[in-house]
Write an enzyme that holds these catalytic residues in place. Structure first.
Site, short mmCIF file in Angstrom:
data_model
loop_
_atom_site.label_atom_id
_atom_site.label_comp_id
_atom_site.label_asym_id
_atom_site.label_seq_id
_atom_site.Cartn_x
_atom_site.Cartn_y
_atom_site.Cartn_z
N VAL A 14 0.84 -1.20 0.00
CA VAL A 14 0.00 0.00 0.00
C VAL A 14 0.87 1.25 0.00
O VAL A 14 0.70 2.16 -0.82
CB VAL A 14 -0.92 0.01 1.25
N LYS A 38 15.08 -2.89 2.50
CA LYS A 38 14.08 -2.44 1.53
C LYS A 38 14.44 -1.05 0.98
O LYS A 38 14.40 -0.80 -0.23
CB LYS A 38 12.71 -2.39 2.22
N THR A 124 -5.28 -0.49 7.31
CA THR A 124 -6.61 -0.95 7.72
C THR A 124 -6.63 -1.13 9.24
O THR A 124 -5.88 -1.95 9.77
CB THR A 124 -6.93 -2.29 7.05
N GLU A 154 -7.56 2.55 2.28
CA GLU A 154 -7.15 2.21 0.90
C GLU A 154 -7.99 1.06 0.40
O GLU A 154 -8.40 0.20 1.17
CB GLU A 154 -5.66 1.88 0.85
N ARG A 157 -6.17 -3.16 -4.92
CA ARG A 157 -6.04 -4.62 -5.05
C ARG A 157 -4.62 -4.93 -5.50
O ARG A 157 -4.08 -4.22 -6.36
CB ARG A 157 -6.99 -5.15 -6.13
N GLU A 158 -4.04 -5.97 -4.96
CA GLU A 158 -2.73 -6.38 -5.45
C GLU A 158 -2.88 -6.81 -6.90
O GLU A 158 -3.88 -7.41 -7.27
CB GLU A 158 -2.18 -7.54 -4.62
N GLY A 260 -8.20 -15.61 -0.31
CA GLY A 260 -7.00 -15.57 0.54
C GLY A 260 -6.39 -14.18 0.45
O GLY A 260 -7.10 -13.21 0.22
N CYS A 263 -5.50 -9.42 2.92
CA CYS A 263 -6.58 -8.55 3.41
C CYS A 263 -7.83 -9.29 3.87
O CYS A 263 -8.21 -9.18 5.04
CB CYS A 263 -6.95 -7.54 2.34
N ARG A 330 0.61 -14.98 0.74
CA ARG A 330 0.02 -14.91 2.08
C ARG A 330 -1.42 -15.46 2.06
O ARG A 330 -2.22 -15.08 1.21
CB ARG A 330 0.03 -13.47 2.59
C1 UDX Z 1 -8.73 -6.87 -1.56
C2 UDX Z 1 -9.77 -5.81 -1.98
O1 UDX Z 1 -10.31 -6.16 -3.26
C3 UDX Z 1 -9.14 -4.43 -2.00
O2 UDX Z 1 -10.14 -3.46 -2.27
C4 UDX Z 1 -8.50 -4.16 -0.62
O3 UDX Z 1 -7.86 -2.90 -0.60
C5 UDX Z 1 -7.50 -5.24 -0.26
O4 UDX Z 1 -8.15 -6.52 -0.32
P1 UDX Z 1 -6.75 -8.17 -2.78
O5 UDX Z 1 -6.54 -8.91 -1.50
O6 UDX Z 1 -5.57 -7.65 -3.52
O7 UDX Z 1 -7.73 -6.91 -2.57
O8 UDX Z 1 -7.48 -9.18 -3.78
P2 UDX Z 1 -8.91 -9.45 -4.43
O9 UDX Z 1 -8.78 -9.27 -5.90
O10 UDX Z 1 -10.01 -8.72 -3.78
O11 UDX Z 1 -9.05 -11.02 -4.14
C6 UDX Z 1 -9.01 -11.54 -2.81
C7 UDX Z 1 -9.18 -13.03 -2.81
O12 UDX Z 1 -10.50 -13.40 -3.21
C8 UDX Z 1 -8.24 -13.78 -3.76
O13 UDX Z 1 -7.79 -14.97 -3.15
C9 UDX Z 1 -9.11 -14.08 -4.95
O14 UDX Z 1 -8.67 -15.20 -5.69
C10 UDX Z 1 -10.45 -14.35 -4.28
N1 UDX Z 1 -11.61 -14.11 -5.16
C11 UDX Z 1 -11.81 -12.87 -5.67
C12 UDX Z 1 -12.50 -15.14 -5.41
O15 UDX Z 1 -12.34 -16.28 -4.93
N2 UDX Z 1 -13.60 -14.87 -6.20
C13 UDX Z 1 -13.83 -13.64 -6.74
O16 UDX Z 1 -14.85 -13.48 -7.43
C14 UDX Z 1 -12.91 -12.62 -6.47
#
Ligand code: UDX
Length: 435
Positions: A14, A38, A124, A154, A157-158, A260, A263, A330
């Site tokens: 972030v 880093k 967060t 924030e 998304r990664e 997973g 977040c 993670r």
């Molecule tokens: C998430 C939020 O989307 C973001 O707004 C916040 O700031 C941080 O957390 P991120 O963890 O990067 O972002 O990933 P995201 O794309 O949301 O996916 C999270 C998990 O859910 C992943 O393991 C993904 O594979 C899973 N997922 C996502 C599903 O199983 N189905 C879906 O439809 C979407």
């Protein structure tokens, strides 16, 4: 446009995106992290982790002279009027957010405060953290130096964090004063979106509420996928049909092996902990966690039922990260399934486009291979556990010929089922008819 001096404490996923993004918007930015290694990497133009488009953004910031790095909190406080806190808030006991990094930073800011500063929580944090931050700064900081606090959660998304920084659906800003509101509005000038101004507690709550709701969407569709399996319907079609209703939306409705990452699991746990603390039994969110836990066990039993005895059998795996376009493992459901298979005695040979050694450190029995075809070689099934787009475009004839038996488990429901069945694969997925 009036430029601001900004420091960002914490140069992780972030913090670094935020710092480089603000530099691109024209502000003077100092990114601070106490991890000397880093900061050394960043000073040598190297990235401490993989995130698409971030390297270019950081290099542009450094070359423009608007982005620099330090390991000292004192620099962050001395050199900038606005201080963003982006340190990690991992899960502690019982899912409670561990705020020890934040505590350290606040103590550091208090010790160095000598002129007005706007301190912004971006990490967060559970609702009510702002009250504690304010109290701590008032108690530990110098008595006559004014400061403001803001909460600016924030939503990056990664994998698409840089895009998300410049194209957010909204920017939430919780503040208490006009001065803080004006400064925050100036910080985000140039980003076209709605700025939603709230009080600090509401802003803090919006973050946990949003992430938990997205996790709820995923667990809901995963729960419905169980019913699809019992009645012979296809969850992909059900989700599409639901999602086309704009009140529901198609996003985050993909059934699979569960969510997973750094977040969702931690934020759901922290929100549950907070609810418990304030005396609310958040039943619906408990079910979200439970369904997500079950999804991994379900995947494991599907594979076991198809393959039979796991002990001594070779399985090919594609994808180890928690989702595509990241090297982050993670809380990866893919890696958790690999761990269960390994523990049951299977020999797992895996390919991932971005993560290798980190995954192997977590599951030492894992055998890493350098291509999807090598993962399939002499395996009695191929398990696709992360939806990297390149996996959908593989030469599946070659995959089939490499496999000992043509069994494919699509843990993310994204492969072309009809094509695979036509090629002679036995196709297994989540909530879709097998072929
Ligand atoms: C998430 C939020 O989307 C973001 O707004 C916040 O700031 C941080 O957390 P991120 O963890 O990067 O972002 O990933 P995201 O794309 O949301 O996916 C999270 C998990 O859910 C992943 O393991 C993904 O594979 C899973 N997922 C996502 C599903 O199983 N189905 C879906 O439809 C979407």
């Amino acid at each position: 446009m009036e430029k601001q001096t900004i420091s960002v404490i914490g140069a992780g996923h972030v913090g670094l995106v935020t710092a480089a993004g603000f530099a691109q918007l024209g502000h003077q930015v100092l990114a601070v992290d106490d991890d000397q290694q880093k900061i050394n990497l960043l000073r040598q133009d190297k990235m401490p982790f993989f995130e698409p488009e971030l390297e270019g953004l950081v290099h542009r910031g450094v070359r423009s002279g608007r982005l620099s790095f330090s390991t000292r909190i004192k620099d962050a406080v001395d050199q900038a009027e606005i201080i963003f806190i982006c340190v990690g808030t991992p899960s502690g006991n019982d899912g409670e957010a561990d705020l020890s990094f934040l505590e350290k930073v606040i103590a550091g800011i208090a010790a160095n405060l000598s002129a007005y500063r706007l301190i912004v929580e971006k990490s967060t944090v559970p609702v009510l953290t702002g009250e504690w931050v304010k109290y701590t700064l008032q108690t530990l900081g110098p008595k006559r130096v004014p400061f403001d606090l803001a909460a600016n959660p924030e939503f990056l998304r990664e994998g698409t964090a840089v895009f998300d920084f410049f194209h957010p659906d909204r920017i939430v800003i919780g503040t208490e004063t006009e001065r803080a509101r004006n400064l925050m509005a100036r910080v985000y000038q140039g980003v076209e979106t709605e700025l939603l101004f709230t009080d600090i507690k509401s802003a803090e709550l919006i973050k946990h509420t949003s992430n938990s709701f997205l996790a709820l969407k995923i667990s809901y569709i995963n729960a419905v996928s169980r019913i699809c399996e019992k009645v012979g319907a296809d969850i992909n079609l059900v989700a599409r049909g639901m999602g086309l209703d704009r009140r529901i939306g198609t996003k985050h409705l993909n059934a699979g092996i569960g969510y997973g990452g750094s977040c969702f699991p931690k934020d759901v746990a922290a929100f549950l902990h907070l609810a418990n603390r304030v005396g609310y039994d958040f039943k619906i969110l408990k079910a979200v966690e439970e369904v997500n836990r079950e999804q991994k066990l379900l995947a494991f039993s599907k594979i076991k039922n198809r393959v039979g005895t796991l002990s001594g059998r070779t399985l090919g795996v594609l994808g180890l990260t928690f989702k595509a376009d990241t090297d982050d493992i993670r809380e990866s459901p893919a890696l958790e399934i690999v761990r269960m298979l390994s523990q049951a005695g299977a020999v797992v040979q895996a390919y991932d486009p971005a993560s290798g050694t980190a995954a192997q450190r977590t599951v030492p029995a894992l055998k890493l291979v350098s291509s999807p075809y090598a993962a399939a070689k002499d395996a009695c099934a191929l398990l696709v556990l992360t939806d990297w787009p390149e996996f959908a475009g593989l030469d599946f004839k070659r995959i089939r010929d490499n496999l000992r038996s043509p069994v494919i488990f699509d843990g993310r429901n994204f492969l072309d089922r009809e094509r695979l069945v036509a090629l002679g694969f036995q196709y297994l997925a989540i909530g879709r008819p097998s072929g």
